[in-house]
Scaffold this active site. Sequence first.
Site, short mmCIF file in Angstrom:
data_model
loop_
_atom_site.label_atom_id
_atom_site.label_comp_id
_atom_site.label_asym_id
_atom_site.label_seq_id
_atom_site.Cartn_x
_atom_site.Cartn_y
_atom_site.Cartn_z
N ASP A 1 -5.06 31.78 38.32
CA ASP A 1 -3.87 30.95 38.37
C ASP A 1 -3.13 31.31 39.65
O ASP A 1 -2.40 32.30 39.71
CB ASP A 1 -3.01 31.19 37.12
CG ASP A 1 -1.75 30.32 37.13
OD1 ASP A 1 -1.51 29.64 38.15
OD2 ASP A 1 -1.02 30.33 36.13
N LYS B 1 3.37 24.63 43.31
CA LYS B 1 4.43 25.17 44.17
C LYS B 1 4.25 24.83 45.66
O LYS B 1 4.59 23.73 46.05
CB LYS B 1 4.60 26.66 43.89
CG LYS B 1 5.05 26.86 42.43
CD LYS B 1 5.58 28.22 42.05
CE LYS B 1 6.20 28.14 40.66
NZ LYS B 1 5.63 28.99 39.65
N TYR C 1 2.39 34.47 33.56
CA TYR C 1 2.87 33.17 33.10
C TYR C 1 1.92 32.11 33.61
O TYR C 1 1.57 32.08 34.79
CB TYR C 1 4.28 32.92 33.64
CG TYR C 1 4.85 31.57 33.25
CD1 TYR C 1 5.10 31.27 31.91
CD2 TYR C 1 5.13 30.60 34.21
CE1 TYR C 1 5.62 30.04 31.54
CE2 TYR C 1 5.66 29.37 33.85
CZ TYR C 1 5.90 29.09 32.52
OH TYR C 1 6.43 27.87 32.16
C1 LIG Z 1 5.25 28.46 38.21
C2 LIG Z 1 3.96 28.85 37.62
C3 LIG Z 1 3.28 28.03 36.70
C4 LIG Z 1 3.89 26.78 36.16
O1 LIG Z 1 4.10 25.82 37.13
P1 LIG Z 1 5.17 24.63 36.83
O2 LIG Z 1 5.06 23.76 38.04
O3 LIG Z 1 6.50 25.32 36.67
O4 LIG Z 1 4.73 23.97 35.58
C5 LIG Z 1 2.03 28.42 36.27
N1 LIG Z 1 1.46 29.55 36.71
C6 LIG Z 1 2.07 30.37 37.59
C7 LIG Z 1 1.38 31.60 38.06
C8 LIG Z 1 3.36 30.07 38.06
O5 LIG Z 1 3.97 30.90 38.89
#
Ligand SMILES: *Cc1c(COP(=O)(O)O)cnc(C)c1O
Length: 433
Positions: free
Chosen positions: A242, A270, A147
């Site tokens: 990511d 995060k 994701y």
């Molecule tokens: C949570 C997450 C996102 C998106 O971050 P948001 O702050 O929810 O937009 C993108 N990449 C990874 C790997 C994630 O865990």
Amino acid sequence: MKEPVAHGQVELWRRALAVIPGGVNSPVRSFHGVGSTPFFAARGEGPFLWDTEGRRYIDYVLSWGPLILGHAPTAVISALAEQIGRGTSYGAPTAVEVELAERIVRLMPAVEVVRLVNSGTEATMSALRLARAVTGREKLLKFTGCYHGHADAFLVSAGSGVATLGLPDSPGVTRGAAGDTVVVPFNDLDAVRDAFQRQGDGLAAVFVEPVIGNAGLIEPLDGFLEELRKITQQYGALLVFDEVMTGFRVALGGAQARYRVTPDLTSIGKVIGGGLPVGAYGGRRELMEQVAPAGPVYQAGTLSGNPLATVAGNAQLAWLEVHDPFARLEELAEKVSHGIAAAVRAAGIPAVGTAVGSMFGVFFREELPRSFEEVKTSDVKAFARFHRGMLERGVFLAPSPFEAGFVSTVHGEEEVATTLAAAVEAAQEAAQG
Ligand SMILES: *Cc1c(COP(=O)(O)O)cnc(C)c1O
């Protein structure tokens, strides 16, 4: 099915459903994946979360990752209290945002220059624009089960096996946006090579969660990340890690430090916001200096680098830098995941657990999965029953069989013991069907 655990919060749930799509402001918060409805949170402290009915849960969701010091840690709360008296946003540069950027650059090996944004979605979306700009190419390659936020180009999955041109995962994503995205299974280097052989000159970047945390927890096989580095270099594409979830979660310097692979660009979020909305993307200087106003690639934000968010992030990262708690966190996460899996197996349901740093996964299947295709063969019904049993016993696990769990620095042996005792009972119930 039994009454949802949200019993007693039925009225709040009814009000939420009336004015918010599906009752929640982010789909993962609904308990769809476990056939139930969510509880409403009222307060958090340390490893615990309380709902509006006063029930207490040991929290392994931790706001889906950010709260690595647990709920309401003194360091973060006092930094916020101090800042809030000085205002909430200025629209002018601040010392605290420079400090957060310096800290990220100091700790993440592949980040020389970094731009702060407001979410992980913004971070990956901006990294993609930059990758397209510097390569002059339009397509990207991603992996099933990864994701990368909800920007159009990332909302694509595909059939398993060979590389396929993506089809949109969501209505509203144009075929054009989806068609720019090539999707292959995680840990499948042949599929990556095949994709590059067929359309390498069109691929701007490979985006990857270096440890997948959005399909349970899936570790890269030995050599997988290294090989992605080589292939992207060979074809002149960028490698983008990511690390929105893995950054400051699997090691102080993220997965890039743990696995010693240097991506061109990194997205984070995060943990760097301490529970407030922050994201960031960064990388090599000559790439990042293409971003406006240093360069021509436009990207902006009214609240980017917000002082409340950056002081919270600074406080949390400063604590992590001083204490480097990752070895202890991994021990704890292993105890939780292996312990839960053992309890589930003892009840006659296949299960296996794993941990990387402060992240863990428990899968209701015989073996650890290597890809999302394998995760999907888990016993999701048994998981839903188990999840409910755990919640009834005051343990909050992510309400989906396809999500990672998290521990914090304030989770201790006592919480683990309570969790594993609950798991024995919940597993027996789940086995009875
Ligand atoms: C949570 C997450 C996102 C998106 O971050 P948001 O702050 O929810 O937009 C993108 N990449 C990874 C790997 C994630 O865990």
